[in-house]
Scaffold this motif. Structure first.
Motif, PDB file in Angstrom:
ATOM      1  N   VAL A 275       0.863  -1.184   0.000  1.00  0.00           N
ATOM      2  CA  VAL A 275       0.000   0.000   0.000  1.00  0.00           C
ATOM      3  C   VAL A 275       0.896   1.230   0.000  1.00  0.00           C
ATOM      4  O   VAL A 275       2.069   1.176   0.362  1.00  0.00           O
ATOM      5  CB  VAL A 275      -0.961   0.026   1.207  1.00  0.00           C
ATOM      6  N   TRP A 276       0.311   2.352  -0.407  1.00  0.00           N
ATOM      7  CA  TRP A 276       1.060   3.608  -0.573  1.00  0.00           C
ATOM      8  C   TRP A 276       0.446   4.677   0.309  1.00  0.00           C
ATOM      9  O   TRP A 276      -0.765   4.924   0.284  1.00  0.00           O
ATOM     10  CB  TRP A 276       1.003   4.034  -2.032  1.00  0.00           C
ATOM     11  N   LEU A 277       1.306   5.311   1.118  1.00  0.00           N
ATOM     12  CA  LEU A 277       0.879   6.439   1.934  1.00  0.00           C
ATOM     13  C   LEU A 277       1.529   7.707   1.388  1.00  0.00           C
ATOM     14  O   LEU A 277       2.740   7.909   1.548  1.00  0.00           O
ATOM     15  CB  LEU A 277       1.299   6.254   3.403  1.00  0.00           C
ATOM     16  N   PRO A 278       0.764   8.581   0.733  1.00  0.00           N
ATOM     17  CA  PRO A 278       1.330   9.823   0.180  1.00  0.00           C
ATOM     18  C   PRO A 278       1.532  10.856   1.277  1.00  0.00           C
ATOM     19  O   PRO A 278       0.681  11.715   1.527  1.00  0.00           O
ATOM     20  CB  PRO A 278       0.276  10.259  -0.833  1.00  0.00           C
ATOM     21  N   LEU A 279       2.679  10.806   1.935  1.00  0.00           N
ATOM     22  CA  LEU A 279       2.915  11.616   3.128  1.00  0.00           C
ATOM     23  C   LEU A 279       3.715  12.883   2.879  1.00  0.00           C
ATOM     24  O   LEU A 279       3.959  13.658   3.815  1.00  0.00           O
ATOM     25  CB  LEU A 279       3.639  10.757   4.177  1.00  0.00           C
ATOM     26  N   ALA A 280       4.165  13.060   1.626  1.00  0.00           N
ATOM     27  CA  ALA A 280       4.917  14.274   1.260  1.00  0.00           C
ATOM     28  C   ALA A 280       6.051  14.535   2.254  1.00  0.00           C
ATOM     29  O   ALA A 280       6.904  13.688   2.475  1.00  0.00           O
ATOM     30  CB  ALA A 280       3.961  15.467   1.157  1.00  0.00           C
ATOM     31  N   GLY A 281       6.041  15.703   2.891  1.00  0.00           N
ATOM     32  CA  GLY A 281       7.132  16.102   3.770  1.00  0.00           C
ATOM     33  C   GLY A 281       7.248  15.298   5.052  1.00  0.00           C
ATOM     34  O   GLY A 281       8.250  15.403   5.764  1.00  0.00           O
ATOM     35  N   HIS A 282       6.234  14.491   5.363  1.00  0.00           N
ATOM     36  CA  HIS A 282       6.274  13.678   6.583  1.00  0.00           C
ATOM     37  C   HIS A 282       6.804  12.270   6.323  1.00  0.00           C
ATOM     38  O   HIS A 282       6.804  11.435   7.237  1.00  0.00           O
ATOM     39  CB  HIS A 282       4.871  13.578   7.192  1.00  0.00           C
ATOM     40  N   THR A 283       7.245  12.004   5.104  1.00  0.00           N
ATOM     41  CA  THR A 283       7.635  10.650   4.712  1.00  0.00           C
ATOM     42  C   THR A 283       8.731  10.068   5.595  1.00  0.00           C
ATOM     43  O   THR A 283       8.602   8.975   6.142  1.00  0.00           O
ATOM     44  CB  THR A 283       8.088  10.647   3.236  1.00  0.00           C
ATOM     45  N   GLN A 284       9.815  10.791   5.732  1.00  0.00           N
ATOM     46  CA  GLN A 284      10.955  10.253   6.479  1.00  0.00           C
ATOM     47  C   GLN A 284      10.617  10.068   7.951  1.00  0.00           C
ATOM     48  O   GLN A 284      11.047   9.087   8.582  1.00  0.00           O
ATOM     49  CB  GLN A 284      12.176  11.172   6.332  1.00  0.00           C
ATOM     50  N   ALA A 285       9.843  10.979   8.495  1.00  0.00           N
ATOM     51  CA  ALA A 285       9.466  10.871   9.908  1.00  0.00           C
ATOM     52  C   ALA A 285       8.631   9.615  10.145  1.00  0.00           C
ATOM     53  O   ALA A 285       8.800   8.921  11.167  1.00  0.00           O
ATOM     54  CB  ALA A 285       8.698  12.112  10.346  1.00  0.00           C
ATOM     55  N   PHE A 286       7.740   9.311   9.228  1.00  0.00           N
ATOM     56  CA  PHE A 286       6.925   8.100   9.371  1.00  0.00           C
ATOM     57  C   PHE A 286       7.801   6.859   9.289  1.00  0.00           C
ATOM     58  O   PHE A 286       7.630   5.911  10.071  1.00  0.00           O
ATOM     59  CB  PHE A 286       5.843   8.056   8.296  1.00  0.00           C
ATOM     60  N   ALA A 287       8.731   6.840   8.325  1.00  0.00           N
ATOM     61  CA  ALA A 287       9.628   5.691   8.174  1.00  0.00           C
ATOM     62  C   ALA A 287      10.447   5.472   9.446  1.00  0.00           C
ATOM     63  O   ALA A 287      10.659   4.329   9.879  1.00  0.00           O
ATOM     64  CB  ALA A 287      10.544   5.895   6.978  1.00  0.00           C
ATOM     65  N   GLU A 288      10.885   6.544  10.066  1.00  0.00           N
ATOM     66  CA  GLU A 288      11.672   6.434  11.295  1.00  0.00           C
ATOM     67  C   GLU A 288      10.807   5.944  12.459  1.00  0.00           C
ATOM     68  O   GLU A 288      11.261   5.152  13.294  1.00  0.00           O
ATOM     69  CB  GLU A 288      12.301   7.786  11.628  1.00  0.00           C
TER      70      GLU A 288
END
Length: 377
Positions: free
Chosen positions: A322-335
């Motif tokens: 699945v894909w979460l289009p998080l834009a600028g929050h992408t890296q924070a979510f991955a961490e």
């Protein structure tokens, strides 16, 4: 005379001379680096899950390990370069002839041969973006130019824009359905409308690496499209649904004359005998495969529904991710996921792709998503 590192003047001269003489292709300067999904950080007292590479979480299908072990006894011999038995089995499974099958090291290996066969310097290759990360690498290595057409806000191919991007320099168009990493499929109706606008001498590759996971009744059916359009080539793999990612087996379906040309572009002996036997054994237990796929599709639905209930704008994926289009929050979510023992695949500034894994991984990912939402709100 030597320096402080024990390197003689002669050795230093030879290194400088080699660096001055050796020349590589200018095209390499524009080749992006492929970034594989990384394993999760080990977190004490929890099971870690790799949700970053779209791998099948199940072990090999029944009989596969035995077939590989038996084949390993002959690893001192070259494999059948034509992968004859595998081509015959795949052809029988699809209802085509063995002359229409081109095998290679995963669908990526076959696609690389297709790009090399179709494209020369300054030719153009049209494809959606974001899509499979290997596309721009293969195009750049051929010396051709990528024409990337942005996907829609829903993560879908904009086929009207792709048709408009085709020029006299276009030699190849790639359509990824379901699209990696966003997940939606191309429908039969929109693909037919698109193909009607593609010149007959332009090759169209329909990349169906995740076709076994598709449940959308409106999705384009690759074999039907292939039979109706001589310039369409299908691309499939044993890496995803069949769970043979570590053995690298993929194939294309193309008209016999084109397939013969493509086979001449594939690296000789590309498919090892171990890989071929594993694929043959997997094909022989397709009922067990389909049961596993059905379970993953059900888990995908649970993950999608859970994320949507949490307020995430998640596209309708028809793949095993699945894909979460998080834009600028992408890296924070991955961490945040990594801190909980879950590795996901971040695409900086765009979004996160999450592979479907065990139910426990789904539960934990949804917990991460809930906590992340609350923290960001």
């Amino acid at each position: 005379m030597t320096d402080s590192h024990g390197v003689t003047e002669r050795e230093a001269f030879d290194v400088q001379r080699a660096e001055a003489v050796v020349r590589l292709r200018d095209a390499l300067q524009g080749v992006p680096v492929y970034k594989p999904g990384r394993p999760p950080t080990v977190v004490p007292d929890v099971v870690s899950y790799k949700m970053s590479s779209n791998e099948n979480p199940y072990p090999p299908l029944p009989g596969v390990l035995e077939a590989v072990a038996a084949s390993a006894a002959q690893m001192n011999r070259y494999p059948d370069m034509g992968a004859t038995a595998l081509r015959e089995a795949v052809a029988a499974d699809l209802g085509v002839t063995p002359e229409e099958i081109v095998t290679g090291t995963g669908s990526s290996g076959v696609l690389s041969a297709i790009v090399g066969a179709a494209c020369e310097a300054d030719d153009e290759v049209v494809y959606a973006w974001r899509s499979f990360e290997a596309y721009p690498i293969m195009v750049a290595l051929s010396g051709a130019r990528s024409v990337q057409v942005p996907v829609t806000a829903e993560g879908r191919h904009d086929l009207a824009a792709m048709a408009g991007a085709i020029t006299r320099d276009t030699r190849l168009v790639i359509v990824c359905s379901p699209n990696n990493p966003t997940g939606p499929v191309v429908t039969a109706a929109e693909l037919e409308e698109f193909l009607a606008q593609v010149p007959a001498d332009v090759l169209v590759v329909l990349d169906e690496a995740y076709v076994e996971f598709v449940r959308d009744p409106e999705a384009a059916e690759g074999l039907e499209v292939y039979r109706s359009h001589p310039n369409v080539v299908l691309l499939r793999t044993f890496s995803k649904a069949y769970g043979l990612a570590g053995l690298r087996v993929g194939y294309a379906v193309a008209r016999p004359q084109l397939a013969a040309s493509l086979r001449s572009c594939v690296i000789p002996f590309a498919v090892t005998e171990l890989a071929a036997q594993a694929a043959l054994a997997s094909l022989s237990v397709k009922d067990a495969l389909l049961e596993r796929v059905a379970d993953l599709v059900e888990e995908r639905g649970r993950l999608l529904a859970g994320l949507q209930d949490l307020g995430y704008d998640v596209p309708d994926s028809q793949a095993n991710f699945v894909w979460l289009p998080l834009a600028g929050h992408t890296q924070a979510f991955a961490e945040a996921a990594d801190a909980r023992g879950l590795s996901v695949r971040p695409f900086p500034g765009e979004g996160v792709r999450v592979s479907v894994e065990a139910p426990e991984a789904t539960d934990r990912l949804l917990e991460v998503a809930r906590e992340f939402r609350d923290r960001m709100s």
